[in-house]
Design a protein around this motif. Structure first.
Motif, PDB file in Angstrom:
ATOM      1  N   GLU A   1      43.522 -19.934  36.821  1.00 40.01           N
ATOM      2  CA  GLU A   1      44.203 -20.344  35.242  1.00 40.01           C
ATOM      3  C   GLU A   1      45.067 -19.081  34.960  1.00 40.01           C
ATOM      4  O   GLU A   1      46.314 -19.068  34.902  1.00 40.01           O
ATOM      5  CB  GLU A   1      43.299 -20.640  34.133  1.00 40.01           C
TER       6      GLU A   1
ATOM      7  N   LYS B   1      36.227 -19.365  27.796  1.00 38.04           N
ATOM      8  CA  LYS B   1      36.692 -20.097  26.574  1.00 38.04           C
ATOM      9  C   LYS B   1      38.201 -19.569  26.207  1.00 38.04           C
ATOM     10  O   LYS B   1      39.135 -19.852  26.054  1.00 38.04           O
ATOM     11  CB  LYS B   1      35.849 -20.361  25.546  1.00 38.04           C
TER      12      LYS B   1
ATOM     13  N   THR C   1      36.969 -24.616  33.396  1.00 35.87           N
ATOM     14  CA  THR C   1      38.314 -23.926  32.976  1.00 35.87           C
ATOM     15  C   THR C   1      38.393 -23.885  31.302  1.00 35.87           C
ATOM     16  O   THR C   1      37.115 -24.322  30.898  1.00 35.87           O
ATOM     17  CB  THR C   1      39.499 -24.968  33.394  1.00 35.87           C
ATOM     18  N   SER C   2      39.128 -23.332  31.097  1.00 41.12           N
ATOM     19  CA  SER C   2      38.971 -22.944  29.394  1.00 41.12           C
ATOM     20  C   SER C   2      39.071 -24.251  28.755  1.00 41.12           C
ATOM     21  O   SER C   2      38.574 -24.347  27.651  1.00 41.12           O
ATOM     22  CB  SER C   2      40.147 -22.243  28.837  1.00 41.12           C
ATOM     23  N   ALA C   3      39.851 -25.431  29.375  1.00 43.12           N
ATOM     24  CA  ALA C   3      39.649 -26.625  28.692  1.00 43.12           C
ATOM     25  C   ALA C   3      38.107 -27.434  28.668  1.00 43.12           C
ATOM     26  O   ALA C   3      37.911 -27.952  27.584  1.00 43.12           O
ATOM     27  CB  ALA C   3      40.971 -27.563  29.371  1.00 43.12           C
ATOM     28  N   ASN C   4      37.719 -27.530  29.735  1.00 42.51           N
ATOM     29  CA  ASN C   4      36.473 -28.283  29.831  1.00 42.51           C
ATOM     30  C   ASN C   4      35.255 -27.055  29.777  1.00 42.51           C
ATOM     31  O   ASN C   4      34.156 -27.701  29.993  1.00 42.51           O
ATOM     32  CB  ASN C   4      36.578 -28.925  31.254  1.00 42.51           C
TER      33      ASN C   4
ATOM     34  N   GLY D   1      40.022 -18.060  30.377  1.00 40.28           N
ATOM     35  CA  GLY D   1      40.246 -18.906  31.166  1.00 40.28           C
ATOM     36  C   GLY D   1      39.428 -18.374  32.644  1.00 40.28           C
ATOM     37  O   GLY D   1      39.132 -17.321  32.759  1.00 40.28           O
TER      38      GLY D   1
ATOM     39  N   ARG E   1      49.181 -18.776  35.416  1.00 44.84           N
ATOM     40  CA  ARG E   1      49.936 -18.836  34.023  1.00 44.84           C
ATOM     41  C   ARG E   1      50.854 -17.359  34.115  1.00 44.84           C
ATOM     42  O   ARG E   1      51.812 -17.429  33.614  1.00 44.84           O
ATOM     43  CB  ARG E   1      48.770 -18.335  32.899  1.00 44.84           C
TER      44      ARG E   1
END
Lengths: 396, 336
Positions: free
Chosen positions: B302, B295, B254-257, B298, B306
């Motif tokens: 995601e 990054k 994901t964009s977070a990890n 997403g 969204r």
């Protein structure tokens, strides 16, 4: 005694490329060559681009099944018809709205134009107000106004206004009984045709007699009798050979009868009212252009005001009115393409809208459409020019 | 509209020929991606009050820009109506068309488009007023239906009514906005478009509860981004942008990890994020092309949540658009 001017000195030798004639021809040939090159360049570039992009070209799509529906059609059309058929539906819809629009705009325009010259303060001011307001607001906004005003002001289908005689009015349109001719109705049509021919004959005879003897004949009354009275008598004699198919309210819509959709009504109102404002100014200018001396001369010959207007002023005014009136007619026809904004299925909406999108053949479709508008405009122009030359001042 | 069509036709006639051949190079030289988008469909393509574009299709263009430039903001959005969209792509006015466009055979062949995949599996439905007490689309015989012109919707509508031997009155409008407005004023009994669009439009009506979406889905509408025929390199970039987003979701990136994941030992993840092999270079992009996509934009899931899913006002279920591993149809070929 004459002097020979050539005798003195021989003419100076002018190089051939300085001859005016040679020069003018050379320039024209060069211009033609440049234009031809541009056209050829554009065409070959387009063909090249289309082939590179693998886009179909040519007019083969004309006979393919269209697959979409059209809300208003003057000729039988289903979604199984061809793109070519859809083109004709669109063209007829354009001609319908332009034709009726021209008639309405002319009537309103002449009335308002004459009203602007009225000595009655209120009539005069009302006409001025109309002209100044309408012609200074963009047509597209007026169309949107009419469409939304027409739609919003009318009641919902379930609360249709019932008009005596079997018609309905609601936000889906106006639904009227459709007359259906029964056997024997042909006699009535024959009577009408005979009436028209008879009236023309009577008019010619009356005119000849007036030229010879000065006696006038009641042409209008006789014509009315021949064209309306006699066919009406035949109609009753034949036993009323006409029935009506009445519109009926269904669950969602009204079935049967003649339907006038709100998109058509809005476009027609918008175009006629807008163009009428311009025509009013043309008419006013035309009448003003006739010298007041003409009217005074007519009065002094003993003509009453009504024949003065009809026989002296209007024929002279028409010479000034016709050319600008033609361009107003052309404007109205071209402006009908704004139909896309309110969903009326005119040629542009159907052909350069849906057909272009479904086939993807922009060049062909846009070229056909432009050719059609050009043809319509040139034809209108031609007829108006013929009319203009008939009424133009005969110079002796 | 006629004017727009004429201008586009002129662009086809006089337009430069080179643009169609090397789109990737042209886009890189230009420094910005021209993206044909829907300008008025919530969840797919719509600028917000600040002029910031958002939506599933908008995310695709952002992802492409991220893959090409490493910056998802280098996109110029060109709002297109349904009827002008193909000419805009054909004439080179836009580099990619991500405008909830249905993938059909004739568009693939006659119109000279290449579809990069499916970013939303949709189907056509109907919306009617609750007061009509209609329970099924099969009860709509004789109804007036408002529809946007130049869409597959317009054709499906005619087919569906013909197949079910029902009569129909269509009222067609150039834009979806005009069609829905006419439906709202009572000009039509029903409004039809793709089901996702129905949910989006319903939210914009004065009182959403007065309108229901009928259960029937009358067509297959695989919506996807498209590019021009004849430029395979650019076609590959578009295809793999979408595939990268779907693969990322499948691999749990994901964009977070994404930063952590880049250190992962999983060879699938290493290949996708560019720490193993030279898959980015093979596409004509940089090594970290997919990493940038994930990054900045997403993964597919995601983006879905969204824009149209639980995190959006539309609240559409994943359904067919879930991953193949979770009972949906979203499946991407592997990077290797």
């Amino acid at each position: 005694m004459s002097i020979d001017l050539r005798a003195g000195s021989p003419p100076a030798r002018v190089p051939f490329y300085n001859y005016p004639k040679v020069r003018s021809i050379a320039y024209q040939v060069a211009l033609c060559a440049v234009i031809a090159f541009l056209v050829w360049g554009a065409a070959s570039n387009a063909i090249d681009n289309l082939q590179k992009a693998n886009i179909a070209s040519g007019f083969g799509f004309w006979d393919n099944t269209a697959g979409f529906d059209i809300s208003q059609s003057l000729i039988p059309y289903t979604n199984q018809s061809t793109y070519g058929r859809a083109f004709w539906v669109g063209l007829l819809n354009t001609l319908l709205v332009a034709g009726i629009g021209i008639v309405f705009a002319t009537i309103i325009g002449f009335v308002v134009g004459i009203a602007r010259l009225s000595k009655n303060w209120l009539v005069n001011r009302a006409a001025s107000g109309y002209v100044e307001t309408i012609r200074n607001i963009p047509l597209l906004l007026q169309l949107l106004f009419w469409y939304n005003a027409v739609l919003k002001a009318l009641p919902d289908l379930r609360d249709s206004v019932k008009i005596p005689g079997g018609a309905f009015l609601n936000n889906r349109g106006l639904f009227m009984p459709e007359p259906i001719a029964q056997t024997g109705f042909g006699f009535v049509l024959i009577a009408i045709a005979a009436g028209i021919v008879g009236s023309i004959g009577y008019y010619i005879w009356a005119k000849r007699r007036q030229d010879k003897t000065g006696q006038q004949a009641p042409v209008f009354l006789v014509s009315l009798g021949l064209i309306v009275g006699v066919p009406l008598a035949v109609f009753f004699a034949a036993g009323l050979p006409l029935t009506f198919s009445y519109p009926e309210a269904g669950r969602f819509n009204i079935r049967g009868g003649i339907e006038v959709v709100p998109e058509f009504a809005a476009l027609l109102f918008g175009l006629s009212i807008y163009t009428a404002a311009f025509i009013a100014e043309v008419v006013r200018a035309g009448i003003r252009a006739v010298s007041h001396g003409q009217t005074e001369a007519a009065y002094s010959l003993g003509l009453r005001p009504q024949p003065t207007l009809r026989l002296i002023v209007v024929p002279q005014a028409m010479r000034v009115i016709i050319p600008p009136l033609t361009s107003q007619y052309l404007n109205l026809t071209k402006n009908s393409t704004l139909a896309v904004a309110i969903g009326y299925p005119d040629l542009v909406q159907i052909f350069t809208g849906t057909v272009l999108n479904q086939t993807g053949q922009a060049v062909e479709v846009v070229a056909i459409t432009m050719a059609v508008y050009l043809t319509i405009s040139l034809t209108t122009s031609l007829f108006m020019n013929i009319y203009n030359s008939r009424i133009a001042l005969v110079e002796r | 509209m006629k004017k727009i069509a004429s201008i586009i036709a002129l662009a086809v006639v006089f337009g430069a020929t080179s643009a169609s051949a090397q789109t990737l190079k042209t886009v890189k030289d230009r420094g910005i991606l021209n993206c044909g988008s829907n300008g008025s469909l919530a969840g797919f393509g719509l600028p917000d009050a600040q002029g910031k574009w958002a939506g599933l299709d908008v995310d695709f263009c952002r992802a492409m820009a991220a893959a090409v430039f490493g910056d998802d903001k280098k996109v110029k959005y060109v709002p297109l109506s349904a009827k002008d969209r193909f000419t805009a792509l054909q004439s080179g006015e836009v580099d990619v068309l991500a405008r909830n466009t249905t993938w059909t055979s004739s568009r693939d062949t006659q119109l000279g488009l290449n579809f990069a995949g499916v970013n939303y599996y949709d189907g056509q439905g109907f919306m009617v007023r609750t007061a009509l007490k209609v329970k099924s689309a099969l009860e709509l015989g004789d109804a007036s239906v408002c529809v946007q012109q130049g869409t597959t919707t317009e054709l499906n509508l005619a087919d569906y009514f013909r197949a079910n031997k029902m009569k129909l009155k269509t009222v067609t409008f150039a834009t979806s906005n005009e069609a829905i407005k006419a439906y709202d004023t009572g000009r039509c009994d029903a409004f039809t478009t793709d089901a996702s669009g129905l949910y989006a439009e319903r939210l914009r009506l004065a009182n959403a509860a007065d309108h229901i979406v009928l259960p029937e889905i009358i067509s297959k509408e695989p919506l996807g981004p498209a590019v021009r025929h004849g430029d395979d390199q650019w076609f590959d970039v578009a295809k793999w942008t979408l595939n990268a987003m779907i693969n990322a979701e499948e691999l749990g990136i994901t964009s977070a990890n994404v930063a952590e994941m880049a250190k992962s030992d999983n060879p699938d993840i290493k290949r996708l994020l560019g720490s193993e092999g030279s898959y980015g270079e093979q596409l004509g992009l940089s090594k970290d092309w997919a990493l940038n996509i994930i990054k900045l934009v997403g993964n597919y899931g995601e983006s879905f949540e969204r824009n149209v899913g639980a995190g959006s006002p539309l609240k559409i279920e994943r359904g067919l658009n879930n991953l193949w591993t979770k009972g949906g149809l979203q499946y991407a070929p592997p990077v290797r």
